[in-house]
Scaffold this motif. Structure first.
Motif, PDB file in Angstrom:
ATOM      1  N   ALA A   1     -32.065 -21.833 -25.046  1.00 33.35           N
ATOM      2  CA  ALA A   1     -32.858 -22.177 -23.861  1.00 33.35           C
ATOM      3  C   ALA A   1     -32.797 -21.027 -22.856  1.00 33.35           C
TER       4      ALA A   1
ATOM      5  N   ASP B   1     -37.426 -29.340 -21.711  1.00 31.68           N
ATOM      6  CA  ASP B   1     -37.450 -28.026 -22.356  1.00 31.68           C
ATOM      7  C   ASP B   1     -38.623 -27.190 -21.861  1.00 31.68           C
TER       8      ASP B   1
ATOM      9  N   GLY C   1     -36.278 -20.218 -24.642  1.00 27.09           N
ATOM     10  CA  GLY C   1     -37.438 -21.100 -24.487  1.00 27.09           C
ATOM     11  C   GLY C   1     -38.292 -21.122 -25.746  1.00 27.09           C
TER      12      GLY C   1
ATOM     13  N   GLN D   1     -29.059 -31.310 -26.977  1.00 26.83           N
ATOM     14  CA  GLN D   1     -28.695 -31.185 -25.556  1.00 26.83           C
ATOM     15  C   GLN D   1     -27.361 -31.866 -25.255  1.00 26.83           C
TER      16      GLN D   1
ATOM     17  N   SER E   1     -28.256 -25.047 -25.494  1.00 27.63           N
ATOM     18  CA  SER E   1     -27.339 -24.401 -24.554  1.00 27.63           C
ATOM     19  C   SER E   1     -25.935 -24.554 -25.119  1.00 27.63           C
TER      20      SER E   1
ATOM     21  N   ASN F   1     -31.013 -21.105 -20.088  1.00 27.22           N
ATOM     22  CA  ASN F   1     -31.193 -21.748 -18.772  1.00 27.22           C
ATOM     23  C   ASN F   1     -30.412 -20.983 -17.706  1.00 27.22           C
TER      24      ASN F   1
ATOM     25  N   TYR G   1     -34.893 -24.776 -16.315  1.00 26.88           N
ATOM     26  CA  TYR G   1     -35.322 -26.059 -16.901  1.00 26.88           C
ATOM     27  C   TYR G   1     -34.794 -27.186 -16.026  1.00 26.88           C
TER      28      TYR G   1
ATOM     29  N   LEU H   1     -34.314 -26.844 -27.808  1.00 27.98           N
ATOM     30  CA  LEU H   1     -33.708 -25.677 -27.133  1.00 27.98           C
ATOM     31  C   LEU H   1     -32.239 -25.966 -26.901  1.00 27.98           C
TER      32      LEU H   1
END
Ligand code: N01
Length: 529
Positions: free
Chosen positions: A210, A51, A270, A185, A328, A212, A75, A326
Motif C-alpha cells: 500500500a 484501498d 497502491g 489488512q 501493510s 501508506n 489511505y 494492498l
C-alpha cells in the motif's frame, strides 16, 4: 413519499441530497445500522481502511465540501471515512430524513397506482413513487456453514460485522479463516496483539504494498485547489483513479523495461501494478505470467521460510482477476514465530470444534478466538435479501435465479421506478466506488427530473435492451481472464450461486459516455409511460 432510499452509505446519502436538497422531492432513507457509513459503519476490524487514495475517496459534487475536508493519510481509515460521511450528513442536513435501526424487508409495485409499497422490519409501511436501492455491493457477510461453528466455545468475529468497541486480542490465540483484502489488512494488526495467530488459507492472493503514510502538505494543498481538474479526470478515467494504463503491453517490452516499471510501481504502492500498468494482463496469459513472475519473486523475497513462501505464492489464478489487496506488512507478518499459515485448499476445514478446528485429514488446531474474514455474498446478495416484487407480483430474486438481469446495472425489466445504485452489471466494484456512485446518483436524478418534466409516471428498461446488456456483459467478460478465476466477481465464493461475471467491464469513463449517449438518444432502451 416521492422516493424511498434503502441504505445510508455513500450512495444513500448523496441520493437523499440530490432528491431532497437539489430537486425538492420528499425522500426518506431507511438504514439497518444505527449510524451513517454503510460499509464503513460495519467494517471496523483492525486495519480496515480504503484501498483508494483518500483524495479521490470522497464526493466531488460540491467544491466547498471537497475543500472542507482533510484526510490524515494516503489511505483513509474506516473511522475517518465514517467521520467524513457524518460530516456530509450534517453539512447537508440529511439526518432528519434517515430512519436508523430499520431494515427494508419488502417493496411491492402497485401497477394501478404506479407506486411502490415499502415495508420495514418494524412493520412500518411507506408508499413511494420511486424506490432506490443504495444497499452496497459488499454488505451481506458470508459465514460459511462449517459444521460445529455454533459450538465454538470462544468468541467468533466476522470482519464485516466487527464489534464497535473493538476487540482486545492481547494474550489470546486467534484462528483466522480467509486471506482476502480484509484478512490482508487485519493480519498484521491482530498478530501485533495476539499471543498466537493461525491463518487458514484456501487461496493465496497477489498482494502489493500500500505504501501508506502521511501525504506531503504541498501535494495535499495542490489537490485541494485542483477540484475541477481531478473531478474531470477521475470521471473520464477507467477506474475512477488518476491511473492510466501503459500504451505498450507487458509482452511488448524488454524484460529490463518491464522490471524497471514494475519495480517503480511496487515502490509507489497502491493499485499501480494492477490498474496502471499493462492492459494486456487482463487478456493474455502470457502477458499476465510476465507480471506474475515479478510478483512471485517479491513474495519469496519477503517471506523467510520457503514452505510458507510457497504457500503464499498464488498458483491458481491470473494476477488481477481477483481483487488485488494492498498490504501493510502482510507477508512479513508470516516471518514472526507466533504467526502460522495453514493450507486449507488441499486439506479443507472439516469442522469447527469447541476449542478450534479440525481439518479433513484429522489434524486439530486450538485457538481462543475465531475471526472469519470470509467475505460477502457480493452484489446480488444485498438486493436478493429484500423481497422486491415488480409487475404481476414477480420477484426480482426469482428473476435473478440464474444471475442478475439489468440494463446498465441500473434497472431491471418488470420493475418500474426501481433503481439500483452501482448494481450488478455496472462498473461499480471494478472502480473507485465514490466515482461510480456519483455517476449513478446523478443519472437517476436526471431520469427522475425528466420523468417529472414530461409528466410521465414510470420508467423501466425494455426486455430487448436488458437482454442485449446481459449478453454484452458476458461477452466482454469472456474476452478477458476474469472468468478464469474463482472469485466473488463470479459468484464463486457462495455455494450454489450462479457463476456469472457480476460487474460490467466497460470501465468508468466509457460507461459514463454510454449512459450520456443513451440519455441524449431520448433514454434509448427504456420504456417511459
Ligand atoms: O473477502 P474475500 P474480503 N473455507 O471474499 C476465504 C472489498 N474490501 O472481505 O479465495 C476456507 O476477498 C476465501 O477463500 P477463497 C474488496 O473489494 C475492500 O477479504 O474463496 N476459506 C478468501 O480467502 C474485497 O475484494 C477493502 O478460496 C474460505 C476469504 O475467505 C472484498 O471487499 C478491504 C471459505 C474471503 O475473501 C471482499 O474482501 C477489505 C471456506 N469455506 C475488503 N469461504 C478496502 O478497500 C471463504 N473463504 C481496503
Amino acid at each position: 413519499m416521492d422516493a424511498v432510499i434503502i441504505g445510508a452509505g455513500f450512495s444513500g446519502l448523496y441520493m437523499l441530497h440530490k432528491l431532497r436538497n437539489e430537486m425538492g422531492l420528499r425522500a426518506r432513507v431507511f438504514e439497518t445500522g444505527e449510524g451513517v457509513g454503510g460499509t464503513w459503519y460495519w467494517n471496523r476490524y483492525p486495519g480496515a481502511r480504503s484501498d483508494s487514495d483518500s483524495y479521490v475517496y470522497g464526493f466531488t459534487f460540491d467544491r466547498d465540501l471537497w475543500e472542507s475536508w482533510d484526510w490524515s493519510e494516503r489511505y483513509p481509515e474506516s473511522h475517518e471515512i465514517r467521520a467524513y460521511l457524518e460530516h456530509v450528513a450534517e453539512r447537508f442536513d440529511l439526518y432528519r430524513d434517515i430512519t436508523f435501526g430499520t431494515r427494508v424487508v419488502s417493496a411491492t409495485f402497485d401497477e394501478d397506482a404506479g407506486s411502490w409499497t415499502v415495508t420495514t422490519d418494524h412493520g412500518e409501511t411507506v408508499t413511494a413513487t420511486y424506490v432506490i436501492s443504495a444497499v452496497g455491493a459488499l454488505s451481506v457477510a458470508n459465514t460459511p456453514s462449517f459444521p460445529g461453528l455454533e459450538d465454538f466455545a470462544g468468541p467468533t468475529f466476522h470482519t464485516g460485522h466487527w464489534p464497535h468497541d473493538g476487540v482486545d486480542f492481547a494474550g489470546t490465540s486467534v484462528g483466522m479463516i480467509g486471506s482476502g483484502a480484509s484478512a490482508v489488512q487485519a493480519v498484521p494488526l491482530i498478530a501485533a496483539q495476539a499471543r498466537e495467530l493461525t491463518v487458514f488459507q484456501r487461496t493465496a492472493n497477489y498482494v502489493v504494498p500500500a505504501n501508506n503514510g502521511p501525504v506531503d502538505p504541498e501535494v495535499r494543498e495542490a489537490r485541494r485547489q485542483d477540484w475541477a481538474g481531478i473531478r474531470a479526470r477521475i470521471q473520464r478515467s477507467n477506474f475512477g483513479f488518476e491511473l492510466y494504463m501503459q500504451e505498450k503491453g507487458a509482452a511488448d517490452v524488454s524484460d529490463e523495461e518491464r522490471e524497471a516499471l514494475l519495480e517503480d510501481f511496487w515502490e509507489r504502492g497502491g493499485f499501480h501494478i494492477w490498474l496502471g500498468a499493462y492492459a494486456d494482463i487482463f487478456f493474455s496469459t502470457e502477458a499476465n505470467d510476465l507480471v506474475r513472475r515479478f510478483l512471485d519473486r517479491k513474495i519469496r523475497e519477503k517471506v523467510h521460510d520457503p514452505e510458507t513462501a510457497e504457500l503464499l505464492v498464488p498458483k491458481d489464478h491470473p494476477f488481477g482477476a481477483k481483487r488485488n489487496p494492498l498490504d501493510s506488512g502482510y507477508f512479513e507478518t508470516f516471518n514472526e514465530p507466533h504467526v502460522h499459515l495453514v493450507d486449507v485448499r488441499t486439506n479443507p476445514i472439516a469442522a469447527i470444534t469447541p476449542g478450534g478446528l479440525r481439518l479433513s485429514d484429522g489434524a486439530e488446531y486450538a485457538f481462543d478466538a475465531l475471526v472469519l474474514a470470509t467475505g460477502f455474498d457480493a452484489m446480488t446478495g444485498p438486493i436478493d435479501r429484500i423481497d422486491l416484487r415488480g409487475r404481476d407480483g414477480r420477484s426480482l430474486r426469482e428473476k435473478w435465479a440464474e444471475g442478475p438481469r439489468t440494463y446498465l446495472g441500473l434497472m431491471s425489466h418488470g420493475f418500474p421506478n426501481l433503481f439500483l445504485i452501482t448494481g450488478p452489471q455496472s462498473p461499480s466494484v471494478l472502480s473507485n466506488m465514490p466515482v461510480s456512485i456519483e455517476q449513478h446518483v446523478d443519472y437517476i436524478g436526471r431520469i427522475i427530473a425528466d420523468l417529472r418534466a414530461r409528466g410521465a409516471a414510470v420508467i423501466e428498461p425494455t426486455k430487448e435492451a436488458e437482454d442485449a446488456w446481459c449478453a454484452y456483459n458476458q461477452e466482454i467478460a469472456n474476452a478477458t481472464l476474469f472468468p478464469t478465476a474463482a472469485t466473488w466477481y463470479m459468484g464463486a465464493n457462495i455455494p450454489g450461486k450462479p457463476r456469472v461475471f457480476l460487474p460490467n467491464l466497460d470501465f468508468v469513463g466509457p460507461y459514463r459516455a454510454k449512459c450520456d449517449q443513451i440519455a441524449a438518444n431520448g433514454w434509448e432502451g427504456f420504456a417511459i409511460d
